[in-house]
Design an enzyme around this catalytic site. Structure first.
Site, PDB file in Angstrom:
ATOM      1  N   TYR A  56      14.904 -28.224   3.576  1.00 20.99           N
ATOM      2  CA  TYR A  56      13.852 -28.929   2.834  1.00 20.99           C
ATOM      3  C   TYR A  56      14.455 -29.636   1.615  1.00 20.99           C
ATOM      4  O   TYR A  56      14.797 -29.006   0.617  1.00 20.99           O
ATOM      5  CB  TYR A  56      12.748 -27.958   2.381  1.00 20.99           C
ATOM      6  CG  TYR A  56      12.112 -27.154   3.518  1.00 20.99           C
ATOM      7  CD1 TYR A  56      11.996 -27.695   4.795  1.00 20.99           C
ATOM      8  CD2 TYR A  56      11.643 -25.870   3.309  1.00 20.99           C
ATOM      9  CE1 TYR A  56      11.428 -26.968   5.831  1.00 20.99           C
ATOM     10  CE2 TYR A  56      11.066 -25.133   4.339  1.00 20.99           C
ATOM     11  CZ  TYR A  56      10.970 -25.688   5.599  1.00 20.99           C
ATOM     12  OH  TYR A  56      10.412 -24.962   6.621  1.00 20.99           O
ATOM     13  N   HIS A 119      16.568 -21.155  11.535  1.00 17.06           N
ATOM     14  CA  HIS A 119      15.609 -22.259  11.418  1.00 17.06           C
ATOM     15  C   HIS A 119      15.587 -23.115  12.694  1.00 17.06           C
ATOM     16  O   HIS A 119      16.597 -23.703  13.065  1.00 17.06           O
ATOM     17  CB  HIS A 119      15.986 -23.131  10.211  1.00 17.06           C
ATOM     18  CG  HIS A 119      14.873 -23.992   9.728  1.00 17.06           C
ATOM     19  ND1 HIS A 119      14.889 -24.593   8.501  1.00 17.06           N
ATOM     20  CD2 HIS A 119      13.699 -24.345  10.298  1.00 17.06           C
ATOM     21  CE1 HIS A 119      13.777 -25.288   8.339  1.00 17.06           C
ATOM     22  NE2 HIS A 119      13.037 -25.153   9.432  1.00 17.06           N
TER      23      HIS A 119
END
Ligand code: NAD
Length: 319
Positions: A56, A119
């Site tokens: 992110y 992830h």
């Protein structure tokens, strides 16, 4: 706020978690001056679960969350991720995740996290995820650098398959159980139940489609899903119900999910999400949502490697 136990461990997690992707400017630029106030508002509302990733904002969200959370770090359950570091930047090798996790710890200003997750496993080779990445995370757990380990991704069947092959403390799935979808329950929910893994549900607003605001440029949802979301937003406006609150409320109705992660970008959105805990939707509103969604639930978009697409993992499983 309501709290539920994380798996078998007894850590009480707020049923609404703070998804920190907006701190990486994933949904548009937000001013860094607001970080502390935003995180403080979340903590004041009773939120104790924070989820972030080096992906992110390419480290930015971890940096901003680490700084904002510092005074309250010990009171919070902090989760980050490994394996995905950019739109097309993946490294699921043992050496890679171990080395780059040190960067995450530094950005987060802590010597350990509570949960380290792989992830978006759909972008990896499943044999590597099971045979190399998860064992590397287990070593980090044994070293005390993370208290728990987990997997995350888009496809619920793939997550269930992975969990069957290697135990983890938690599984995070997104966009598969909310006002627009419910197929997380086909295989993933019962598998987590059977194997004792905590189930984390993310993206109650379908990554912003139910926000009523502009949709992120990168959003992969097909037109029909966007249209249905827009109809639900309009229905809520007509009924004077906050659509963000209704979207989170829906996710809170799931009996097996420990916590629902919401990507909150300002204090109003924290309040709107947390209002879901006490919401009583007006009679008839949910039936109208059902009418809108009739025949349009669970519309997917392609995600990850060809061999990891959902159909490969749900053969023979009926509803
Ligand atoms: P989301 O569905 O929570 O939507 C976020 C968007 O909706 C943002 O633009 C936000 O500003 C807006 N919004 C939030 N609350 C609102 C409200 N009350 N009213 C109007 N607009 C509102 O999607 P998300 O951020 O993708 O998911 C939440 C979190 O879950 C992420 O931040 C991340 O931590 C986690 N997540 C993880 C994965 C993964 O690990 N693979 C994938 C998706 C999400």
């Amino acid at each position: 706020m309501i709290y539920k136990k994380f798996g078998h461990t007894g850590d009480p997690l707020s049923v609404i978690g703070f998804g920190a992707s907006p701190l990486g400017n994933v949904f548009g630029s937000i001013s860094s001056e607001f970080d502390r106030g935003l995180v403080a508002a979340a903590i004041e509302s009773g939120i104790n679960f924070f989820d972030v990733s080096p992906y992110y904002g390419l480290g930015l969200a971890e940096e901003r969350l680490g700084a904002a959370l510092q005074p309250d770090r010990d009171q919070c359950f902090l989760a980050t991720k490994c394996g995905r570091y950019g739109v097309d930047d993946f490294d699921f090798s043992a050496a890679g995740v171990t080395r780059r996790f040190e960067d995450s710890l530094r950005r987060l200003r802590t010597d350990h996290v509570d949960l380290l997750q792989i992830h978006d496993i759909e972008f990896g080779d499943l044999n590597q995820v099971v045979g190399e990445t998860l064992p590397a995370l287990t070593v980090l757990k044994e070293q005390g650098k993370t208290r728990f380990i987990g997997i995350t991704g888009y496809w619920p069947g793939l997550l269930a398959e992975t969990l069957e092959r290697h135990p983890t403390d938690s599984v995070l799935n997104y966009c598969h159980w909310n006002l627009l979808a419910d197929d997380m329950d086909i295989r993933l929910t019962p598998t987590c139940e059977r194997l004792g893994a905590a189930l984390i549900n993310a993206s109650p607003l379908h990554m912003g489609l139910l926000s009523g605001g502009p949709i992120a440029e990168w959003h992969p949802a097909p037109a029909i899903v966007r249209e249905k979301a827009s109809e639900i937003v309009k229905l809520c406006v007509r009924n004077d119900v906050d659509h963000g609150t209704l979207a989170v409320w829906k996710c809170l109705q799931h009996p097996r999910v420990t916590s629902t992660l919401v990507g909150m970008a300002n204090v109003e959105q924290v309040k709107s999400a947390c209002a879901a805990v006490a919401l009583q939707p007006p009679t008839g509103l949910l039936s109208e949502v059902e009418v809108i969604m009739h025949g349009a639930l669970n519309i997917w978009w392609p995600q990850g490697r060809a061999e990891n697409q959902e159909c490969s993992f749900n053969e023979g499983i009926g509803r």
